[in-house]
Scaffold this motif. Structure first.
Motif, mmCIF file in Angstrom:
data_model
loop_
_atom_site.group_PDB
_atom_site.id
_atom_site.type_symbol
_atom_site.label_atom_id
_atom_site.label_comp_id
_atom_site.label_asym_id
_atom_site.label_seq_id
_atom_site.Cartn_x
_atom_site.Cartn_y
_atom_site.Cartn_z
ATOM 1 N N TYR A 1 0.835 -1.191 0.000
ATOM 2 C CA TYR A 1 0.000 0.000 0.000
ATOM 3 C C TYR A 1 0.877 1.250 0.000
ATOM 4 O O TYR A 1 2.012 1.217 0.481
ATOM 5 N N ARG A 2 0.315 2.330 -0.530
ATOM 6 C CA ARG A 2 0.971 3.632 -0.477
ATOM 7 C C ARG A 2 0.080 4.567 0.332
ATOM 8 O O ARG A 2 -1.098 4.747 0.019
ATOM 9 N N LEU A 3 0.646 5.136 1.382
ATOM 10 C CA LEU A 3 -0.113 5.968 2.322
ATOM 11 C C LEU A 3 0.488 7.365 2.353
ATOM 12 O O LEU A 3 1.692 7.520 2.585
ATOM 13 N N THR A 4 -0.350 8.369 2.121
ATOM 14 C CA THR A 4 0.125 9.752 2.177
ATOM 15 C C THR A 4 -0.621 10.502 3.270
ATOM 16 O O THR A 4 -1.857 10.471 3.328
ATOM 17 N N GLN B 1 8.851 18.762 6.172
ATOM 18 C CA GLN B 1 9.977 19.708 6.091
ATOM 19 C C GLN B 1 11.269 19.085 6.592
ATOM 20 O O GLN B 1 12.338 19.303 6.025
ATOM 21 N N ALA B 2 11.163 18.309 7.660
ATOM 22 C CA ALA B 2 12.370 17.826 8.336
ATOM 23 C C ALA B 2 12.918 16.531 7.750
ATOM 24 O O ALA B 2 14.096 16.232 7.919
ATOM 25 N N ALA B 3 12.085 15.760 7.073
ATOM 26 C CA ALA B 3 12.464 14.394 6.697
ATOM 27 C C ALA B 3 13.613 14.367 5.704
ATOM 28 O O ALA B 3 13.685 15.179 4.782
ATOM 29 N N VAL C 1 8.440 12.926 0.171
ATOM 30 C CA VAL C 1 7.710 14.009 0.836
ATOM 31 C C VAL C 1 7.351 15.056 -0.211
ATOM 32 O O VAL C 1 7.998 15.161 -1.256
ATOM 33 N N ASN C 2 6.301 15.780 0.080
ATOM 34 C CA ASN C 2 5.956 16.941 -0.734
ATOM 35 C C ASN C 2 6.036 18.144 0.197
ATOM 36 O O ASN C 2 5.159 18.357 1.036
ATOM 37 N N ARG C 3 7.133 18.910 0.073
ATOM 38 C CA ARG C 3 7.339 19.993 1.043
ATOM 39 C C ARG C 3 6.410 21.179 0.753
ATOM 40 O O ARG C 3 6.178 21.999 1.637
ATOM 41 N N LYS C 4 5.877 21.226 -0.474
ATOM 42 C CA LYS C 4 4.943 22.325 -0.795
ATOM 43 C C LYS C 4 3.607 22.132 -0.089
ATOM 44 O O LYS C 4 3.096 23.036 0.565
ATOM 45 N N THR D 1 4.767 10.498 2.295
ATOM 46 C CA THR D 1 4.253 9.253 1.723
ATOM 47 C C THR D 1 5.098 8.077 2.193
ATOM 48 O O THR D 1 6.323 8.170 2.258
ATOM 49 N N MET D 2 4.398 6.995 2.543
ATOM 50 C CA MET D 2 5.065 5.755 2.961
ATOM 51 C C MET D 2 4.565 4.609 2.091
ATOM 52 O O MET D 2 3.414 4.613 1.645
#
Lengths: 308, 265
Positions: B19-22, B30-32, B59-62, B67-68
């Motif tokens: 699965y893809r989880l967002t 921001q930190a990842a 990640v989507n910093r915007k 997402t995992m």
């Protein structure tokens, strides 16, 4: 209304009855970004030994219904490293620091105790005679009344700090062990350590833990712990630090009603790093809601006839 | 590091059990950094009790989302799979030490086994390097993921499957070793199941190639307190137990001590 949450465990002055259970909060630094360490009633560090210990091979943890089995095996950097590198940070937070110690011989306990003097800034010594995950010592001391007394007596003779004996539930009669350690000079008792358990992987057809057995902790053991606190409260006069599966403030209140003067938050830190803070707030709120002016009114209250 | 209730903004089943989880979690996004993970509270009760460590895939910093990718392998991940868009999920992170990169590296290989793909895809996105070769291995073609996205960022993409249903028939490590006859890598980044990483570390050592691998172990707290996820790290015959959650999950390939092999010492 104003409520009082201060308690005194054998001279350890806690502004609230919540401490951390040894081995579940590291040396505090790991959790400092989630919990304001200064808010804790006290902090008990991971058990220390005379020499550094590697601990057991992995896997060291298995999840079971409502709990975890662990077999870390007292991995630690040794008491000297702790005193030099970890203690100064802890002492900056102005809360009582309880140091948990374990030895594989009575002499090791004595040598450890001798290093724990009041001028270190340490508030108390918890004597771990109940670790189920080490080959030598550990639970062997805590499951025999005479050996438990020998250890506590050796610690008592080598430190002037308050001595807390940590008791194992893996015994036939916890009251007799409690009486024995108190006779040997324990100023307080803490209970319970983990419950010896086993998990097997049905597909690998082997135990999950490399150590085979592990210590069960978490909500699954709360009724066992509560029963033990109740029994020990009836047997001895010294203050009790109660622990075992405390997850919420109401769990903590149950332990206090059973006879604990203070409580320790353990496994739940792993699931909710803010648990200790939330439990402290929850206890305060409970006292207000129930119009109980002082937490001390609740200690052992469930044993008594009157309704509080 | 943050303890955060994030709203699920996307949750898709990718194949039989992945699965893809967002999740919307701006401070974490921001930190990842690539290689870090989140400790995810999958259920709401005491059973199962523990959080589940899941690598950050992107990640989507915007828009502040993380997402995992995860595989349903037990009760915790099965509960997570039932969560719907709009629900909240409590995440702790970003946790652990990320992959590190030295500007002197000119030619880089990423070697992913199974869902080891997740952190390496994040690394691929963040590495600004032209000469990057991506190796992806899986059990079968249905488990080969993100190839379209990888092709846009990597110079080359090589696939391996156990059953030969996509790309090379064999392991991703065999595929990687075959390429060593033609390509020299300054560094290799890898993630995947333990047997794959063990085989890869042996090959890196044999070929004197620098590497960083992301390890997995059964985890308790995720923040370095409980010492339950420790693995042997060291050089030669000396090792110490280090925490996968806090000292790792990324370790230098040459420092991972494999008990059952003769590569140490």
């Amino acid at each position: 209304m104003t409520v009082r949450t201060m308690v005194d465990v054998a001279g350890i002055k806690m502004k609230n009855p919540v401490t951390t259970a040894a081995g579940t909060f590291g040396n505090g630094e790991e959790y400092a970004r989630y919990v304001n360490i200064h808010d804790l009633g006290a902090l008990c560090v991971k058990t220390l030994t005379l020499e550094p210990h590697h601990g057991n091979p992995p896997p060291r943890i298995a999840e079971t219904p409502g709990g975890i089995l662990n077999a870390v095996g007292l991995q630690n950097p040794g008491i000297d490293y702790f005193l030099e590198h970890n203690l100064p940070w802890l002492l900056r937070h102005n809360i009582p620091v309880i140091v948990s110690i374990a030895g594989s011989t009575v002499e090791e306990y004595a040598l450890l105790a001798a290093k724990l003097t009041p001028d270190t800034g340490i508030a108390g010594v918890e004597v771990n005679i109940s670790c189920p995950n080490v080959k030598a010592g550990g639970i062997a001391f805590g499951s025999n009344a005479e050996m438990a007394a020998d250890v506590i007596s050796a610690v008592r003779q080598n430190t002037s700090l308050p001595v807390i004996a940590k008791l194992s539930p893996n015994v036939t009669d916890i009251k007799s062990i409690a009486l024995s350690v108190c006779g040997a000079g324990a100023d307080a008792v803490s209970l319970i350590n983990t419950v010896l358990g086993l998990a097997i992987d049905p597909y690998r057809r082997k135990p999950v833990l490399a150590n085979i057995f592990g210590g069960l902790s978490g909500p699954a053991i709360k009724p066992i712990a509560l029963r033990a606190v109740w029994q020990v409260y009836e047997a001895v006069e010294v203050p009790i630090i109660g622990m075992g599966g405390i997850t919420t403030a109401l769990d903590a209140i149950e332990f206090i009603l059973a006879g604990a003067t203070a409580v320790a938050v353990g496994t739940t830190n792993f699931i909710n790093p803010r648990a200790a803070s939330e439990i402290i707030t929850g206890i305060y709120n409970y006292l207000q809601e129930c119009h109980i002016p002082d937490i001390k009114n609740l200690i052992g209250a469930a044993h008594r006839q009157e309704v509080v | 590091m943050h303890l955060y209730d994030g709203r699920i903004i996307d949750h898709k089943r990718l194949n039989a059990d992945c699965y893809r989880l967002t999740v919307a979690a701006p401070p974490i996004a921001q930190a990842a950094r690539p290689g870090q993970f989140l400790h995810v509270r999958c259920g709401a009760t005491y059973d199962p009790l523990l959080r589940r460590p899941i690598s950050i895939n992107t990640v989507n910093r915007k828009n502040g989302s993380v997402t995992m990718l995860y595989r349903v392998i037990g009760r915790g991940t099965a509960l997570l799979a039932q969560k719907k868009v709009g629900e909240q999920v409590n995440v702790l992170g970003p946790l652990g030490q990320p992959f590190t990169f030295d500007p002197s590296y000119r030619k880089v290989a990423l070697v992913a086994g199974g869902l080891g793909l997740a952190p390496l895809y994040f690394l691929l996105q963040e590495l600004n390097i032209d000469d990057l070769v991506f190796f992806q291995g899986a059990r079968s073609a249905s488990e080969i993921l993100l190839t379209h996205n990888i092709k846009q960022l990597a110079k080359e993409l090589y696939l391996a499957t156990d059953d030969g249903s996509a790309g090379f028939k064999g392991t991703v490590v065999e595929l990687f070793v075959n390429q060593l006859a033609f390509q020299n890598f300054d560094i290799v980044y890898a993630a995947g199941p333990q047997p794959m990483l063990r085989a890869l570390c042996l090959e890196l050592k044999r070929n004197h190639i620098k590497g960083q691998v992301s390890l997995e172990e059964r985890m308790g707290c995720g923040v370095g307190a409980c010492l339950c996820c420790n693995v042997k790290i060291g050089r030669g015959n000396s090792w110490v137990y280090k925490r996968v959650c806090a000292d790792g999950p990324v370790f230098d390939a040459e420092e991972v001590y494999w008990d059952d092999s003769a590569n140490n010492g």
